[in-house]
Design an enzyme around this catalytic site. Structure first.
Site, mmCIF file in Angstrom:
data_model
loop_
_atom_site.group_PDB
_atom_site.id
_atom_site.type_symbol
_atom_site.label_atom_id
_atom_site.label_comp_id
_atom_site.label_asym_id
_atom_site.label_seq_id
_atom_site.Cartn_x
_atom_site.Cartn_y
_atom_site.Cartn_z
ATOM 1 N N CYS A 2 -26.870 14.369 -1.033
ATOM 2 C CA CYS A 2 -26.743 15.011 0.269
ATOM 3 C C CYS A 2 -25.767 16.167 0.104
ATOM 4 O O CYS A 2 -25.139 16.325 -0.929
ATOM 5 C CB CYS A 2 -26.168 14.056 1.295
ATOM 6 S SG CYS A 2 -27.140 12.571 1.558
ATOM 7 N N GLY A 27 -30.587 18.350 0.778
ATOM 8 C CA GLY A 27 -31.154 17.322 1.645
ATOM 9 C C GLY A 27 -31.933 17.967 2.763
ATOM 10 O O GLY A 27 -31.374 18.782 3.501
ATOM 11 N N ASN A 99 -21.576 11.977 0.377
ATOM 12 C CA ASN A 99 -22.680 12.250 -0.545
ATOM 13 C C ASN A 99 -22.578 11.237 -1.674
ATOM 14 O O ASN A 99 -21.510 11.056 -2.249
ATOM 15 C CB ASN A 99 -22.543 13.675 -1.105
ATOM 16 C CG ASN A 99 -23.488 13.932 -2.258
ATOM 17 O OD1 ASN A 99 -24.567 13.358 -2.332
ATOM 18 N ND2 ASN A 99 -23.084 14.803 -3.162
ATOM 19 N N GLY A 100 -23.691 10.575 -1.972
ATOM 20 C CA GLY A 100 -23.692 9.591 -3.047
ATOM 21 C C GLY A 100 -24.466 8.368 -2.617
ATOM 22 O O GLY A 100 -25.302 8.439 -1.716
ATOM 23 N N TYR A 235 -30.656 20.479 -12.009
ATOM 24 C CA TYR A 235 -31.592 20.625 -10.901
ATOM 25 C C TYR A 235 -30.949 20.857 -9.543
ATOM 26 O O TYR A 235 -31.339 21.759 -8.805
ATOM 27 C CB TYR A 235 -32.475 19.370 -10.820
ATOM 28 C CG TYR A 235 -33.404 19.368 -9.630
ATOM 29 C CD1 TYR A 235 -34.574 20.133 -9.634
ATOM 30 C CD2 TYR A 235 -33.115 18.624 -8.491
ATOM 31 C CE1 TYR A 235 -35.425 20.143 -8.536
ATOM 32 C CE2 TYR A 235 -33.964 18.634 -7.390
ATOM 33 C CZ TYR A 235 -35.121 19.392 -7.414
ATOM 34 O OH TYR A 235 -35.950 19.410 -6.329
#
Ligand code: SF4
Length: 465
Positions: A2, A27, A99-100, A235
């Site tokens: 995210c 996201g 995030n995670g 990426y």
């Protein structure tokens, strides 16, 4: 995976929304903003990109933002679900977004959460209550209970805080300027806001920012080694982002150089063009072309109105997206040897389609190169490849994958090539080598090996004893 954002210092909510847009590639499922006003929190959330968030034309003293990519829970299907599926969340005086991915959430609670950020908010709220509102003590206990990846930013007691798990899986950076503090998943947000990047939040470090942008740093938990996610460089992150002092663009360029060495080693018939699969692999393709002495041509063009195939949730959705994702310059393809460069092959869907599309347009040869090594293990830390059944490399070797996608040759990055290009030794490479850096993730791996994968359920969302 995210995107998270925290802004301290009077800022228009519309500006915060623009800054959050710079994290939209992290996201696309849903997004949200939260701001504090007279000791209470207001929230505005939207399905899809932050551009859909409706906010008043007002300033707020502290703002949090979130772009969601569902690695726990399913996709948001209606606006009625936004409140429980996408952060930021708040409990009492605490608000946060993260995030995670928490790997042991099923072990820690029987409550069903649509989003693990809400679980983190609840747990931290309880720990703050137990520890007299002391953030540092609460996070010490938090780390002892929770396994996984969490880069988070929050508000408590009128102050903004940022915390990164002791392994530092996911990026989190901050900067301060003229009374403003910005914490974000990627440094591009700071660039856009005109706030110079100060540094990454260190793994295991808690930062607390006062209203005057003063900063306290607390060392909460330290690991001798860190586990920065290599896939950020390959990426996820924007090429202009700087993570752990590495410019993502430069890393991708070096990945291309390393791939060129691999290609030369195979002594194949030379390509006429090096062709990037847009957009992530463009810097690697430039390097490959330079090293091989052939032109790079952008003959595969992206349909800009589609999102990222990788972060689509279902295979049916990915297939549909892949079909309409690319437009080709037909005139440049007929009779040519084409060397395609992509960042990864996860399910093989996109690669197979690209090779078939090029052949249908008359390509003489199609070589397929990949800037990272085969990923044959699931990720439990926030990339939605959460069972090995989703990974073609877990069931097929390189030759079989080449056959499946229909390429004349398939050339993957080597592990050394990857590590040297990133320039860091402290990396998480678990989806390549199966060496999970945290205890509960290893436990999941062992349990799944013993019980077998369940294709319709993420490994970490199963109840594992
Ligand atoms: S398992 Fe792979 S994708 Fe997941 S955090 Fe580790 S390196 Fe990143």
């Amino acid at each position: 995976m995210c995107g998270v954002l925290g802004i301290l210092g009077d800022t228009f909510l519309t500006n915060a929304r623009e800054l959050l847009l710079l994290l939209a590639h992290r996201g696309q499922d849903a997004s949200g903003l939260l701001w504090s006003e007279n000791d209470r929190y207001n929230k505005a959330k939207a399905m899809g990109s932050p551009s859909g968030i409706r906010v008043p034309s007002e300033k707020a003293a502290i703002i949090l933002g979130s772009t969601r990519y569902p690695t726990s829970g399913r996709r948001v299907v209606s606006t009625a679900e936004l409140d429980t599926f996408v952060g930021p969340f708040d409990r009492g005086g605490l608000a946060l977004t993260h995030n995670g991915n928490i790997t042991n959430i099923k072990k820690l609670t029987d409550t069903h959460y649509d989003c693990d950020t809400e679980f983190i908010t609840d747990l931290l709220h309880d720990l703050l209550t137990e520890n007299g509102g002391d953030l540092a003590r609460a996070f010490k206990e938090f780390d002892q209970r929770v396994d996984g990846a969490y880069s988070l930013v929050g508000i408590y007691d009128g102050r903004m805080f940022a915390y990164r798990d002791p392994r530092g899986f996911k990026p989190l950076v901050f900067g301060r300027s003229k009374g403003r503090v910005i914490v974000a998943s990627e440094s591009t947000v700071l660039d856009m806001a005109g706030v110079p990047l100060e540094r990454d939040v260190y793994p295991g470090e808690l930062l607390i920012f006062g209203p005057d942008s003063s900063m306290e740093s607390h060392s909460i938990s330290q690991n001798s080694t860190h586990s920065h996610c290599f896939f950020e460089y390959v990426y996820f992150a924007h090429p202009a982002a700087r993570i752990e002092n590495q410019l993502v663009y430069d890393v991708r360029f070096r990945l291309g150089r390393a791939l060129a060495a691999e290609f030369k080693r195979l002594a194949l018939e030379p390509p006429d063009y090096v062709v990037p699969v847009p957009d992530t692999s463009r810097p690697a393709a430039q390097a490959l072309a330079e090293e091989l002495g052939v032109p790079m041509r952008e003959i595969i063009l992206k349909n800009r109105y589609l999102g990222r195939t990788f972060i689509a949730r279902s295979q049916a959705e990915r297939d549909a997206m892949a079909k309409s994702k690319y437009i080709y310059l037909d005139d440049k393809i007929r009779g040519k040897n084409i060397l395609v460069v992509d960042d990864s092959i996860v399910r093989g869907t996109t690669a197979k389609m690209i090779v078939a599309d090029l052949r249908r347009r008359g390509a003489a040869k199609v070589y397929f190169t990949v800037t990272c090594p085969p990923q044959d293990h699931p990720c439990y830390y926030g990339i939605d490849i959460s069972t090995s059944s989703e990974l073609i490399a877990s069931e097929a070797n390189v030759e079989e994958i080449a056959q499946f996608i229909g390429a004349d040759a398939l050339i993957y990055q080597t592990m050394d090539g990857l590590i040297n290009a990133i320039g860091l030794r402290d990396l998480c490479l678990a989806c390549i080598d199966g060496d999970y850096p945290t205890a509960y993730a290893r436990h999941i791996q062992e349990a799944v090996q013993a019980q077998g994968a369940v294709s319709d359920c993420r490994d970490y969302e199963r109840v594992i004893e």
